[in-house]
Design a protein around this motif. Structure first.
Motif, PDB file in Angstrom:
ATOM      1  N   TYR A  40     -19.566 -16.110  23.943  1.00 56.97           N
ATOM      2  CA  TYR A  40     -20.664 -16.934  24.457  1.00 56.97           C
ATOM      3  C   TYR A  40     -20.455 -17.277  25.925  1.00 56.97           C
ATOM      4  O   TYR A  40     -21.395 -17.675  26.610  1.00 56.97           O
ATOM      5  CB  TYR A  40     -20.859 -18.197  23.596  1.00 56.97           C
ATOM      6  N   GLN A  76      -9.672 -23.492  29.620  1.00 58.53           N
ATOM      7  CA  GLN A  76     -10.764 -23.903  28.726  1.00 58.53           C
ATOM      8  C   GLN A  76     -10.485 -25.312  28.189  1.00 58.53           C
ATOM      9  O   GLN A  76     -10.166 -26.196  28.931  1.00 58.53           O
ATOM     10  CB  GLN A  76     -10.995 -22.853  27.628  1.00 58.53           C
ATOM     11  N   SER A  77     -10.558 -25.490  26.867  1.00 59.64           N
ATOM     12  CA  SER A  77     -10.485 -26.867  26.347  1.00 59.64           C
ATOM     13  C   SER A  77      -9.122 -27.526  26.523  1.00 59.64           C
ATOM     14  O   SER A  77      -9.012 -28.743  26.371  1.00 59.64           O
ATOM     15  CB  SER A  77     -10.857 -26.884  24.859  1.00 59.64           C
ATOM     16  N   GLU A 173     -19.411 -19.197  33.077  1.00 58.43           N
ATOM     17  CA  GLU A 173     -19.690 -20.362  32.220  1.00 58.43           C
ATOM     18  C   GLU A 173     -20.855 -21.181  32.786  1.00 58.43           C
ATOM     19  O   GLU A 173     -21.751 -21.588  32.056  1.00 58.43           O
ATOM     20  CB  GLU A 173     -18.433 -21.229  32.086  1.00 58.43           C
ATOM     21  N   ASN A 180     -23.704 -26.781  26.809  1.00 56.57           N
ATOM     22  CA  ASN A 180     -23.091 -27.912  27.516  1.00 56.57           C
ATOM     23  C   ASN A 180     -24.106 -28.668  28.367  1.00 56.57           C
ATOM     24  O   ASN A 180     -24.006 -29.885  28.522  1.00 56.57           O
ATOM     25  CB  ASN A 180     -21.916 -27.426  28.375  1.00 56.57           C
ATOM     26  N   TYR A 204     -16.687 -30.085  34.912  1.00 57.40           N
ATOM     27  CA  TYR A 204     -16.256 -29.614  33.590  1.00 57.40           C
ATOM     28  C   TYR A 204     -16.080 -28.091  33.573  1.00 57.40           C
ATOM     29  O   TYR A 204     -15.067 -27.573  33.101  1.00 57.40           O
ATOM     30  CB  TYR A 204     -17.272 -30.069  32.530  1.00 57.40           C
TER      31      TYR A 204
HETATM   32  O1  DON Z   1     -17.310 -25.716  26.996  1.00 56.86           O
HETATM   33  C1  DON Z   1     -16.942 -24.709  26.390  1.00 56.86           C
HETATM   34  O2  DON Z   1     -17.566 -24.277  25.450  1.00 56.86           O
HETATM   35  C2  DON Z   1     -15.679 -24.034  26.859  1.00 56.86           C
HETATM   36  N1  DON Z   1     -15.573 -24.076  28.275  1.00 56.86           N
HETATM   37  C3  DON Z   1     -14.465 -24.703  26.278  1.00 56.86           C
HETATM   38  C4  DON Z   1     -14.482 -24.762  24.772  1.00 56.86           C
HETATM   39  C5  DON Z   1     -13.143 -24.596  24.169  1.00 56.86           C
HETATM   40  O3  DON Z   1     -12.210 -24.132  24.775  1.00 56.86           O
HETATM   41  C6  DON Z   1     -13.031 -24.939  22.742  1.00 56.86           C
HETATM   42  N2  DON Z   1     -11.700 -24.640  22.244  1.00 56.86           N
HETATM   43  N3  DON Z   1     -11.142 -24.144  21.428  1.00 56.86           N
END
Ligand code: DON
Length: 331
Positions: A40, A76-77, A173, A180, A204
């Motif tokens: 995604y 990332q998260s 992203e 988001n 973010y």
């Molecule tokens: O916002 C997002 O969808 C991604 N940048 C980060 C999500 C993420 O890393 C979830 N983790 N497992």
């Protein structure tokens, strides 16, 4: 169970542990077939799903690395732990906990539904997207780069160099993340955001796109395992109370709706990212029989094939195996 050595901190032991970890990585690499890379965010879809690597760094400096050890990938998260720590350091713990809760949501990391259905007074926790975007709105600074500066500085204090932003991942992203943006607008409507939505989202997206390696994650894990102290420099870089809250959040919310299972089967504070990274902080433990890394260690894992909850599928199984073999659980 690995047994039979009185002192785990010797060169001979390291060779032994290395052989074990090499075998386990080879075995769990097969499980990468059970997952898929995140698509995604288009730039993340280019990752090789077969990759799997681990770095374990102990307090004494003993290091065991295996598999695909030289890959760079984005936080990332995992960045959500860092941004929450920075926000607590800049704005104070009680200010932050008044605005973001510390409860697991039991929902997907990017859920909007639960915010509306449960009419929450604040986002469930800073590790889900809604919480992390709220934290991004609280960080001091008018521009996203000003807000990111203390994040980069803390990372530099943890890993020993200033990491870079992966501009391709950031742009990918930024240009694809409708979900988001939707979360951001919902937070804006409900009054949770403390500053401009666009700057907040830019902050973010950029924090998620900071590039690291598994050694960096292991070093970050080491600092957290030691309650905010960088063992290499002897410097306390995160106040103990904040480092502890970060670990509580990692344990209860770090794997999203798989956090309970991870705590049960692995038992280590850890945080995943959709690029396939996992950081784990193993604090010092007291054990009756000699075990590796009883004085604590940091672990970094990379395995971009993800399971349904968005966590590295082979990475979690590898961590579970090592945690059981070496009795790494904090419980
Ligand atoms: O916002 C997002 O969808 C991604 N940048 C980060 C999500 C993420 O890393 C979830 N983790 N497992």
């Amino acid at each position: 169970m690995v047994q039979g050595m009185a002192n785990w901190n010797t060169g001979q032991t390291q060779k032994w542990l290395q052989q074990y970890v090499d075998d386990w990585v080879a075995f769990y690499r097969k499980r990468t077939n059970d997952g898929d890379v995140a698509s995604y965010i288009p730039a993340l879809a280019q990752a090789d799903p077969d990759d799997l690597g681990i770095s374990i760094i102990g307090k004494s400096g003993m290091t065991v690395r295996s598999g695909d050890t030289d890959m760079s990938f984005t936080l990332q998260s995992i960045s959500k732990v860092i941004s929450f720590i920075v926000a607590c350091m800049e704005c104070g713990v009680s200010y932050m906990l008044d605005r973001v809760d510390v409860e697991p949501s039991g929902e997907a990391f990017n859920s909007i539904m639960h915010l509306e259905m449960q009419q929450v007074e604040k986002p469930f926790n800073p590790l889900i997207n809604a919480g992390a975007i709220t934290v991004g709105s609280i960080l001091p600074g008018k521009t996203s780069d000003q807000r990111l500066e203390p994040i980069f500085q803390l990372l530099e204090n943890m890993v020993g160099y200033r990491p870079k932003l992966n501009v391709d991942v950031y742009e990918s992203e930024r240009d694809s993340s409708m979900r988001n943006r939707a979360i951001g607008y919902y937070l804006l409507e409900t009054g949770f955001l403390e500053s401009d939505l666009n700057v907040t989202l830019e902050t973010y997206f950029k924090q998620c796109s900071i590039e690291v390696t598994i050694d960096d994650l292991a070093n970050i894990g080491m600092v957290l395992a030691n309650d905010g102290m960088n063992i290499k420099t002897g410097e306390a870089i995160i106040p103990r109370q904040i480092a502890r809250i970060a670990k509580v959040l990692m344990l209860t919310c770090g794997m999203y709706d798989a956090s309970g299972k991870f705590a049960t089967y692995v038992g280590i504070p850890a945080k995943s990212g959709v690029s396939g990274g996992i950081v784990a902080a193993v604090p010092p433990r007291v054990r009756d029989e000699p075990m590796p890394f009883t004085d604590g260690c940091g672990i970094g894992v990379y395995g971009p094939a993800l399971g349904d909850e968005g966590n590295s599928i082979a990475g979690i199984r590898l961590l579970r195996h090592i945690a059981n073999q070496w009795d790494l659980s904090i419980f």
